[in-house]
Design a protein around this motif. Sequence first.
Motif, PDB file in Angstrom:
ATOM      1  N   TRP A  43      33.135  -0.201  58.422  1.00  0.00           N
ATOM      2  CA  TRP A  43      32.332  -1.113  57.618  1.00  0.00           C
ATOM      3  C   TRP A  43      32.312  -0.685  56.158  1.00  0.00           C
ATOM      4  O   TRP A  43      32.605   0.471  55.830  1.00  0.00           O
ATOM      5  CB  TRP A  43      30.908  -1.213  58.176  1.00  0.00           C
ATOM      6  N   CYS A  44      31.950  -1.635  55.317  1.00  0.00           N
ATOM      7  CA  CYS A  44      31.713  -1.346  53.903  1.00  0.00           C
ATOM      8  C   CYS A  44      30.222  -1.072  53.763  1.00  0.00           C
ATOM      9  O   CYS A  44      29.396  -1.823  54.279  1.00  0.00           O
ATOM     10  CB  CYS A  44      32.129  -2.536  53.033  1.00  0.00           C
ATOM     11  N   SER A  45      29.882   0.026  53.090  1.00  0.00           N
ATOM     12  CA  SER A  45      28.473   0.428  53.020  1.00  0.00           C
ATOM     13  C   SER A  45      27.770  -0.093  51.767  1.00  0.00           C
ATOM     14  O   SER A  45      26.596   0.196  51.562  1.00  0.00           O
ATOM     15  CB  SER A  45      28.357   1.949  53.071  1.00  0.00           C
ATOM     16  N   ASP A  53      35.418  -7.474  43.885  1.00  0.00           N
ATOM     17  CA  ASP A  53      34.327  -6.514  43.703  1.00  0.00           C
ATOM     18  C   ASP A  53      34.748  -5.152  44.276  1.00  0.00           C
ATOM     19  O   ASP A  53      35.651  -5.083  45.094  1.00  0.00           O
ATOM     20  CB  ASP A  53      33.069  -6.990  44.463  1.00  0.00           C
ATOM     21  N   PRO A  54      34.063  -4.094  43.857  1.00  0.00           N
ATOM     22  CA  PRO A  54      34.323  -2.791  44.478  1.00  0.00           C
ATOM     23  C   PRO A  54      33.890  -2.786  45.945  1.00  0.00           C
ATOM     24  O   PRO A  54      32.938  -3.492  46.321  1.00  0.00           O
ATOM     25  CB  PRO A  54      33.436  -1.834  43.666  1.00  0.00           C
ATOM     26  N   HIS A  55      34.603  -2.004  46.755  1.00  0.00           N
ATOM     27  CA  HIS A  55      34.242  -1.834  48.167  1.00  0.00           C
ATOM     28  C   HIS A  55      34.506  -0.385  48.578  1.00  0.00           C
ATOM     29  O   HIS A  55      35.327   0.299  47.964  1.00  0.00           O
ATOM     30  CB  HIS A  55      35.045  -2.772  49.065  1.00  0.00           C
ATOM     31  N   ASP A  56      33.818   0.048  49.630  1.00  0.00           N
ATOM     32  CA  ASP A  56      34.114   1.362  50.202  1.00  0.00           C
ATOM     33  C   ASP A  56      34.356   1.196  51.695  1.00  0.00           C
ATOM     34  O   ASP A  56      34.381   0.068  52.208  1.00  0.00           O
ATOM     35  CB  ASP A  56      33.017   2.385  49.885  1.00  0.00           C
ATOM     36  N   ASP A  92      24.883  -5.483  50.936  1.00  0.00           N
ATOM     37  CA  ASP A  92      24.795  -6.127  52.253  1.00  0.00           C
ATOM     38  C   ASP A  92      26.174  -6.566  52.753  1.00  0.00           C
ATOM     39  O   ASP A  92      26.286  -7.508  53.538  1.00  0.00           O
ATOM     40  CB  ASP A  92      23.853  -7.340  52.179  1.00  0.00           C
ATOM     41  N   HIS A  93      27.200  -5.886  52.273  1.00  0.00           N
ATOM     42  CA  HIS A  93      28.563  -6.334  52.589  1.00  0.00           C
ATOM     43  C   HIS A  93      28.866  -6.344  54.088  1.00  0.00           C
ATOM     44  O   HIS A  93      29.534  -7.257  54.570  1.00  0.00           O
ATOM     45  CB  HIS A  93      29.584  -5.460  51.859  1.00  0.00           C
ATOM     46  N   ALA A  94      28.394  -5.329  54.811  1.00  0.00           N
ATOM     47  CA  ALA A  94      28.672  -5.294  56.254  1.00  0.00           C
ATOM     48  C   ALA A  94      28.032  -6.496  56.943  1.00  0.00           C
ATOM     49  O   ALA A  94      28.665  -7.154  57.773  1.00  0.00           O
ATOM     50  CB  ALA A  94      28.164  -3.991  56.858  1.00  0.00           C
TER      51      ALA A  94
END
Length: 118
Positions: free
Chosen positions: A99-101, A59-62, A104-106
């Motif tokens: 963290w990934c924003s 999946d995409p992440h930042d 709810d990834h974080a």
Amino acid sequence: MRRLAAAALVVVAGAAPASASAPPPARLQVAAKEFSLTLSRAKLKPGWAIVELANYGEDPHDLRLRRVGGTVTRSISVVEAGDQRSLRARLLPGRYRLWCSLADHAARGMRATLVVSG
Ligand SMILES: [Cu+2]
């Protein structure tokens, strides 16, 4: 997106300090997948650093990066699966939260702590 990332990297490279006495920037890779952030090293010395977000997930992440007690949040915008992107920052001594924003990834585990100390 890849073209944009490449252009951004050229800009970053062009901004590199020309002084021969300046130490090379430290490098930190942040490996992202569902759902974890794994740092290539837990500790860096203060100063310039190149932080790379590498997305090994599906999946995409930042990435967000903020010093505990600080007011500036640095960010790497969304990186697609299999891609990577970097930012260059001058890190002060302290503890940094990463963290990934997205969504709810974080809360699901995409967070980490980096220690910056001499
Ligand atoms: Cu994420």
